[in-house]
Design a protein around this motif. Structure first.
Motif, PDB file in Angstrom:
ATOM      1  N   HIS A 144       0.817  -1.216   0.000  1.00 33.80           N
ATOM      2  CA  HIS A 144       0.000   0.000   0.000  1.00 33.80           C
ATOM      3  C   HIS A 144       0.849   1.263   0.000  1.00 33.80           C
ATOM      4  O   HIS A 144       0.355   2.342  -0.340  1.00 33.80           O
ATOM      5  N   GLU A 145       2.127   1.147   0.390  1.00 33.02           N
ATOM      6  CA  GLU A 145       2.964   2.343   0.515  1.00 33.02           C
ATOM      7  C   GLU A 145       3.187   3.030  -0.827  1.00 33.02           C
ATOM      8  O   GLU A 145       3.460   4.218  -0.890  1.00 33.02           O
ATOM      9  N   ARG A 146       3.080   2.265  -1.921  1.00 29.61           N
ATOM     10  CA  ARG A 146       3.182   2.831  -3.270  1.00 29.61           C
ATOM     11  C   ARG A 146       4.429   3.703  -3.441  1.00 29.61           C
ATOM     12  O   ARG A 146       4.386   4.787  -4.011  1.00 29.61           O
ATOM     13  N   SER A 147       5.555   3.203  -2.943  1.00 27.29           N
ATOM     14  CA  SER A 147       6.819   3.893  -3.187  1.00 27.29           C
ATOM     15  C   SER A 147       7.256   3.611  -4.617  1.00 27.29           C
ATOM     16  O   SER A 147       6.715   2.724  -5.293  1.00 27.29           O
TER      17      SER A 147
ATOM     18  N   ASP B 181       6.295   0.327  -6.895  1.00 25.22           N
ATOM     19  CA  ASP B 181       5.626   0.485  -8.188  1.00 25.22           C
ATOM     20  C   ASP B 181       6.426  -0.184  -9.313  1.00 25.22           C
ATOM     21  O   ASP B 181       5.853  -0.840 -10.189  1.00 25.22           O
TER      22      ASP B 181
ATOM     23  N   SER C  19      -0.729   9.299   2.294  1.00 25.94           N
ATOM     24  CA  SER C  19      -1.868   8.751   1.570  1.00 25.94           C
ATOM     25  C   SER C  19      -2.940   8.290   2.549  1.00 25.94           C
ATOM     26  O   SER C  19      -2.707   8.148   3.752  1.00 25.94           O
TER      27      SER C  19
END
Length: 224
Positions: free
Chosen positions: A12-15, A19, A203
């Motif tokens: 979920h951190e979407r670093s 990605d 986020s």
């Protein structure tokens, strides 16, 4: 080819790293049907990830308690008597005072960086909360200083932490969270060709993760 299984945790951190990893795996999996990929997170958007990878969903229920979310703007636009000069540190102090009236339990405060933690610790010390220990927690502290947050203690404790306490470690005994909604996020500037650490809003997934920190031992309250 050396691996048959990969686990991508905290997706979920979407670093940028995550990605890229997810993008590579999405293209790699059709060529490697033997490769197993497990994507895990407590606050992930399950439906979107499952659709993207055409993958089944496995839910593992952990012990958690309900968390009440309270919104306390630094300057309340609906309050005609609000002090326009009130700053974030004052708001944090007021939030801690409100939570201590709720009953026993430690408070975890999320701040973006070391400087903000030091400034907040100094301001809270001046307010002299009764029977309250103020503990900073950030990556540059020594291991011994970081381990102080795990030691048993009398009275109240307020832990001032960066997002290291969001997922990297779990501070025990937390009943309340104060979330400023900010973090230092590593960004690469193509124009300057340097790595920067600007302060940005977190986020929704990170905000949910932070709120979940106070639902581990009993019903919790998170003030944003």
């Amino acid at each position: 080819r050396q691996y048959d299984t990969l686990i991508i945790d905290e997706a979920h951190e979407r670093s940028l790293n995550i990605d890229f990893i997810l993008g590579y795996l999405r293209r790699l999996l059709p060529r490697r049907p033997d490769l197993k990929v497990v994507i895990t997170s407590a606050t992930i958007d399950v439906d979107r990830f499952a659709a993207h990878f055409t993958a089944p969903v496995v839910e593992v229920s952990g012990r958690s308690y309900p968390v009440e979310i309270r919104y306390r703007p630094v300057v309340d636009p609906d309050d005609p008597d609000a002090d326009p000069d009130r700053d974030e540190i004052e708001a944090i102090g007021d939030a801690i005072a409100e939570l201590q009236r709720e009953g026993p339990g430690d408070v975890l405060v999320f701040l973006p960086g070391e400087k903000e933690i030091r400034d907040t610790a100094d301001a809270l010390a001046k307010r002299a909360f009764s029977g309250t220990e103020i503990l900073p927690l950030y990556a540059r502290l020594s291991v011994a200083e970081q381990h102080r947050v795990f030691a048993p203690h009398p009275g109240h404790r307020v832990v001032l932490a960066t997002n290291v306490a969001e997922t990297s470690l779990t501070v025990p005994g937390i009943r309340y969270v104060v979330d400023t909604g900010l973090a230092r996020i590593s960004r690469y500037s193509r124009r300057l060709k340097v790595q920067r650490l600007p302060i940005e809003k977190v986020s929704q997934a990170s905000a949910n993760q932070r709120a979940g920190r106070c639902g581990r031992v009993a019903d919790g309250i998170c003030i944003r």
